[in-house]
Design a protein around this motif. Sequence first.
Motif, short mmCIF file in Angstrom:
data_model
loop_
_atom_site.label_atom_id
_atom_site.label_comp_id
_atom_site.label_asym_id
_atom_site.label_seq_id
_atom_site.Cartn_x
_atom_site.Cartn_y
_atom_site.Cartn_z
N ASP A 1 -8.08 -54.06 46.27
CA ASP A 1 -8.79 -53.45 44.97
C ASP A 1 -10.03 -52.82 45.54
O ASP A 1 -10.75 -52.66 44.44
N SER A 2 -10.35 -53.10 46.81
CA SER A 2 -11.57 -52.56 47.19
C SER A 2 -11.73 -51.14 47.33
O SER A 2 -10.78 -50.54 47.84
N LYS A 3 -12.94 -50.77 46.94
CA LYS A 3 -13.24 -49.23 46.91
C LYS A 3 -13.91 -48.85 48.35
O LYS A 3 -14.13 -47.82 48.68
N SER A 4 -14.06 -49.76 49.23
CA SER A 4 -14.83 -49.56 50.56
C SER A 4 -13.63 -49.26 51.69
O SER A 4 -14.05 -48.88 52.69
N ARG A 5 -12.51 -48.93 51.23
CA ARG A 5 -11.10 -48.90 52.34
C ARG A 5 -11.80 -47.26 52.76
O ARG A 5 -11.74 -46.36 51.82
N LEU A 6 -11.43 -47.19 53.81
CA LEU A 6 -11.55 -45.67 54.52
C LEU A 6 -10.49 -44.70 54.26
O LEU A 6 -9.40 -45.16 54.35
N VAL A 7 -10.81 -43.68 53.89
CA VAL A 7 -9.51 -42.74 53.68
C VAL A 7 -9.32 -41.85 54.66
O VAL A 7 -10.42 -41.28 55.61
N SER A 8 -8.22 -41.66 55.18
CA SER A 8 -7.93 -40.73 56.37
C SER A 8 -7.88 -39.30 56.03
O SER A 8 -7.78 -39.02 54.87
N ALA A 9 -8.03 -38.60 56.89
CA ALA A 9 -8.12 -37.20 56.82
C ALA A 9 -6.90 -36.53 56.04
O ALA A 9 -6.81 -35.49 55.35
N LYS A 10 -5.69 -37.05 56.47
CA LYS A 10 -4.45 -36.64 55.92
C LYS A 10 -4.35 -37.00 54.44
O LYS A 10 -3.93 -36.33 53.71
N GLU A 11 -4.80 -38.20 53.89
CA GLU A 11 -5.06 -38.33 52.56
C GLU A 11 -5.86 -37.56 51.88
O GLU A 11 -5.63 -37.03 50.88
N LYS B 1 -4.84 -35.13 48.78
CA LYS B 1 -5.47 -35.15 47.50
C LYS B 1 -6.12 -33.71 47.23
O LYS B 1 -6.03 -33.09 45.84
N LEU B 2 -6.51 -33.03 48.16
CA LEU B 2 -7.03 -31.82 47.94
C LEU B 2 -6.22 -30.73 47.47
O LEU B 2 -6.72 -29.75 46.55
N ASN B 3 -5.09 -30.85 48.21
CA ASN B 3 -3.90 -29.88 47.90
C ASN B 3 -3.32 -29.91 46.62
O ASN B 3 -2.98 -28.92 45.88
N SER B 4 -3.64 -31.40 46.12
CA SER B 4 -2.96 -31.55 44.61
C SER B 4 -3.93 -31.17 43.47
O SER B 4 -3.62 -30.87 42.50
N LYS B 5 -5.08 -30.61 43.89
CA LYS B 5 -6.03 -30.12 42.82
C LYS B 5 -5.90 -28.69 42.51
O LYS B 5 -5.28 -27.95 43.26
#
Length: 382
Positions: free
Chosen positions: A339-349, A353-357
Amino acid sequence: MIVTDQDRGMRAAIRDVLVDTKHRWCMWHIMLKLTDKIPRRCLENEELKKEISACVWSEVLEPEEFEDSWMGIMERYELLHVEWFVTMFDDREMWVPAYFRDFPMGSLIRTTSVSESENSFYKTFTRPRSNLVEFIMNFDHALAAQRNSSSKLDYMDSTIIPPFSSQLVLEKHAATKYTDHMFKRVQREIVDALHHCSTDGLLKDDVLEISTIKDKYSKSWVVTYTTSEDSYSCSCKLFGRERILCSHIFLVFKNRFLKVIPDKYFHVSYMKKFDADSAIIDLFSAGIDELGKSLMTRIHEPSSGDKDKPVKDFYFAEKPAVVRVQPPSVVSTKGSKSDSKSRLVSAKEKAIKLNSKPLRQCKKCGEFGHHDSRNCGRQKGK
């Protein structure tokens, strides 16, 4: 009863282990050797083969009659000193029907064909290299096929009225009790009683009624009726062998004006399904009632000691007075479940996420994309 071939080891094992089992040799295997064992001078003698078969396969011969008939054949055809015939005569109690006349179903089970037919049936559903799960599933399919065939026969028995051969009430009563297959067998005995048997003598006293019945072969049989037990027996012993009444007893039934066959002479395996089920259900219900009464007299509320007894018996240890083992403390999980918001997000994710916008038009360059006028050059290059 168990039927095998002439294996001496099996004979010894069955005698020592299956002490209450009647052991019998397969007649088919023995008679198959007949043409190989008789002397060459007798190979073309068909009368010899017929006489031996009639002597061996006969169900009505007593042991003494079989022995006289066998010895007569051996003398006429000069076979008294042929080793195979001497050996087979010494072991006659292992295979000749005359020595199984008093054994239930003894005349029906003469060969290993029963087990061989079952093997053939199950081979149509199973494969040699099946694993355990496949075998169980195929075995269930085989049982389902047998039950389906049995249900069809039960339906035919309950709906089809077989044709009658006489006006005798006994025949109609037999048709209501026996399955179609067994009724046809019993019907032949009833027809023989009416058309081929005659009463040759009758003796009576306060206890017994003895009738001498002559059959179509002019052979006499003795039917004994015991008044105190209301029971019938015949010297042909067909009922003892196959559990069906013979023509000689049916003739006595007719002479005594019986309209129904006594219940004691119906074997449950030969009865129609609903008749057999009703008898079994009555016995089952009585057993359930007795079990219920027995349980009601012994039932009680289990104490705490009784509840702990299964645990003690399983672990071989007493239940501790104080339980010191506590559940572990809850810790925060890592990864996608965190539930922590400090998790690092990978470039692939980020790319996904960008392509879904949805795309939007940049006011600086006029192109549709994921950038705006503030970061037009930098984002466009990426």
